[in-house]
Design an enzyme around this catalytic site. Structure first.
Site, PDB file in Angstrom:
ATOM      1  CG  ASP A  42      44.595  43.474  38.600  1.00 65.45           C
ATOM      2  OD1 ASP A  42      45.298  42.319  38.500  1.00 65.45           O
ATOM      3  OD2 ASP A  42      44.979  44.650  38.201  1.00 65.45           O
ATOM      4  CG  HIS A  43      44.610  37.509  38.466  1.00 60.99           C
ATOM      5  ND1 HIS A  43      44.158  37.857  37.271  1.00 60.99           N
ATOM      6  CD2 HIS A  43      45.629  36.890  38.244  1.00 60.99           C
ATOM      7  CE1 HIS A  43      44.748  37.418  36.409  1.00 60.99           C
ATOM      8  NE2 HIS A  43      46.002  36.810  36.884  1.00 60.99           N
TER       9      HIS A  43
ATOM     10  CG  HIS B 222      46.966  42.242  35.057  1.00 65.07           C
ATOM     11  ND1 HIS B 222      45.819  42.161  35.921  1.00 65.07           N
ATOM     12  CD2 HIS B 222      46.452  41.556  34.202  1.00 65.07           C
ATOM     13  CE1 HIS B 222      44.915  41.119  35.610  1.00 65.07           C
ATOM     14  NE2 HIS B 222      45.210  40.519  34.426  1.00 65.07           N
TER      15      HIS B 222
END
Ligand SMILES: NC(=O)c1ccc[n+]([C@@H]2O[C@H](COP(=O)([O-])OP(=O)(O)OC[C@H]3O[C@@H](n4cnc5c(N)ncnc54)[C@H](OP(=O)(O)O)[C@@H]3O)[C@@H](O)[C@H]2O)c1
Length: 499
Positions: free
Chosen positions: A182-183, A245
């Site tokens: 999950d960047h 996010h």
């Protein structure tokens, strides 16, 4: 960088957009920063017939366009490009895995050492199961300590599909080998939430229900869905942003202090938050969530299309481009404190932040204090556009009268450290090659996020929105989102406060 016996980075989907936009710029910047392990080889896999030189030229152009550092210097690029190889490869063709196994063996022989191997699956999720199955059939999953597999969101379309994908991954790879990206977790300010909370004794004592009125987490984008209509139609804001996010940001904000910086310790404290999330009851959906879809209109002087007019979007689409959810963390620290989450496209600003709003003062004795409680103290962790932290509080306005005005104290990463912040993928890829899973999602947390959201996913799927499209481009979303917080006597950040 420790780099042990070197790294072979096997990039499935080497010719795709993720590789060009994120992965290659990140690897190149790691090289420039001396953070790439030595020796290092990137083995790009894709179906189209290319050679190493064509791949390298494609990546040079991609790095010039997408790297935070812009166009690479020739000498730097040449030093990096010697490590780029291409193998024409079909994920669905078992024999291609035999060729891959041979290549990995010959690389190990050439280096005279056993390198770490990263299998980065930058291919459509429908291919994950086949890829891991055939990798395992060649025995390429063994060597737990040296071999890792990486998958990107979306991790499933719902709980059931996540469990199916995950079961397939776990059938062949040990949990410690699976790196789920999950960047957002690679972003500097997101990690700074931990530093802010737990390295400074002044915040933690007030980080609870006694002082915090509510928490508002916003991830807003000005862009529409562009050319990603095919993907977005099946996904929507809830699955695309909230499930991953925003829930990650919520966990970092709400978690208890970890005992150590050990990966499992931090991931377990985040999991505690997931376990404490109040269940969403189907009969309360209208009180806990709001959805929206953007209309056509004007944004910054440009005419923009409605979501339903975008490429690959159904003219009567029910997909939400905005989602807002009110969550409660039912534990000792947060009982009764709402966490408002919202995310949407075609909103007023590109803005991601966590706002901790403190309670109003119990008694205001100042003359002219009208408005003080309308702008109470808040701490805002800004992730985008600038990275930093702001404390909003009241101060006396200069002059003869005792008048109060809201003011800010700001910390900005770039100004404070005088350096560019690494891109999220740089941090994540470095950790991945080091084998550090702290910033990656553990399976139980992804599963818990799906479990929590499923009543809402199901309700929205089976109850088409009566009012789509329902918000203008350049706004802060539909009226329903305002009503969601207004029902609690609160309001979202207004556009005028963005600066
Ligand atoms: N793009 C992003 O910013 C982004 C963000 C978050 C997550 N993701 C995820 O990352 C993954 C890749 O996305 P993307 O946007 O890069 O997709 P993309 O641009 O469509 O690229 C897909 C890649 O997969 C390869 N591929 C497809 N079928 C294959 C097969 N049978 N055998 C071998 N290679 C095959 C393609 O290579 P050939 O065409 O040469 O076969 C291409 O390199 C997806 O899981 C996506 O959900 C992407």
């Amino acid at each position: 960088m420790t780099g042990r016996g070197g790294v072979v980075f096997v990039l499935f989907g080497a010719t795709g957009s993720l590789a060009a936009r994120k992965i290659l710029p990140a690897l190149f910047n790691l090289k420039l920063d001396g953070q790439l392990p030595e020796p290092f080889v990137l083995l790009g896999l894709g179906r189209r017939p290319l050679d190493d030189g064509v791949l390298a030229a494609h990546y040079r152009e991609a790095v010039g366009r997408h790297s935070r550092r812009g166009e690479p210097a020739q000498a730097d690029w040449d030093a990096f490009a010697v490590a780029l190889r291409y193998l024409s490869f079909d994920v669905q063709e078992p024999q291609d895995y035999a060729r891959l196994a041979e290549l990995l063996e010959s690389q190990a022989r050439a280096w005279n050492t056993l390198p770490d191997v990263v299998f980065y699956l930058a291919v459509p999720p429908s291919l994950f199961a086949t890829a891991v199955q055939y990798l395992a059939a060649q025995g390429l999953h063994r060597e737990r300590a040296r071999v890792r597999v990486v998958v990107e969101k979306p991790l499933g379309y719902d709980l059931e599909s996540f469990l199916a994908i995950n079961a397939e991954l776990c059938r062949h790879f040990h949990e410690g080998q699976i790196f789920r990206i999950d960047h957002f977790l690679g972003k500097e300010t997101v990690q700074n939430v931990l530093a802010l909370r737990f390295a400074n004794p002044i915040f933690e004592p007030i980080w609870n229900r006694n002082y915090v009125d509510h928490v508002a987490i916003t991830v807003a984008e000005r862009e529409g869905i562009g050319e990603r209509g095919g993907y977005y139609e099946r996904t929507g804001a809830l699955r695309d942003m909230v499930q991953n996010h925003l829930i990650q940001l919520l966990c970092l904000t709400a978690m208890e202090p970890p005992v150590s910086y050990a990966p499992e310790e931090i991931r377990s404290r985040k999991m505690d938050v997931m376990n404490a999330l109040r269940r969403i009851e189907p009969h309360t959906i209208h009180q806990v969530a709001a959805r929206g879809q953007y209309r056509g209109g004007w944004l910054g002087g440009d005419r923009v299309q409605a979501y339903r007019e975008e490429q690959d979007v159904a003219p009567g689409s029910h997909t939400e481009t905005f989602a807002a959810v009110r969550a409660f963390v039912d534990n000792w620290r947060w009982q009764g404190v709402p966490f408002y989450l919202r995310s949407g496209k075609r909103l007023a600003a590109d803005l991601s932040e966590i706002a901790i709003r403190f309670r109003s003062v119990p008694h205001c004795f100042f003359p002219g204090c009208v408005g003080l409680n309308a702008a109470p103290a808040q701490l805002v962790v800004r992730i985008k556009p600038d990275q930093g932290v702001r404390l909003h509080f009241a101060a006396k306005e200069p002059g003869y009268c005792m008048c109060l005005k809201p003011v800010q104290m700001r910390f900005n990463y770039r100004e404070a450290f005088g350096t560019d912040v690494p891109a999220a993928y740089e941090t994540l890829l470095r950790d991945l090659m080091e084998g550090d899973p702290t910033l990656f999602m553990r399976a139980d947390q992804v599963e818990a996020a799906w479990r929590w959201l499923m009543p809402l996913v199901d309700f929205w799927t089976h109850n088409p929105p009566p009012d789509f499209p329902n918000y203008n481009p350049g706004s802060w979303g539909p009226e329903a989102a305002d009503l969601l917080v207004a029902a609690d006597g609160r309001a979202w950040l207004s556009p005028g406060e963005v600066g």
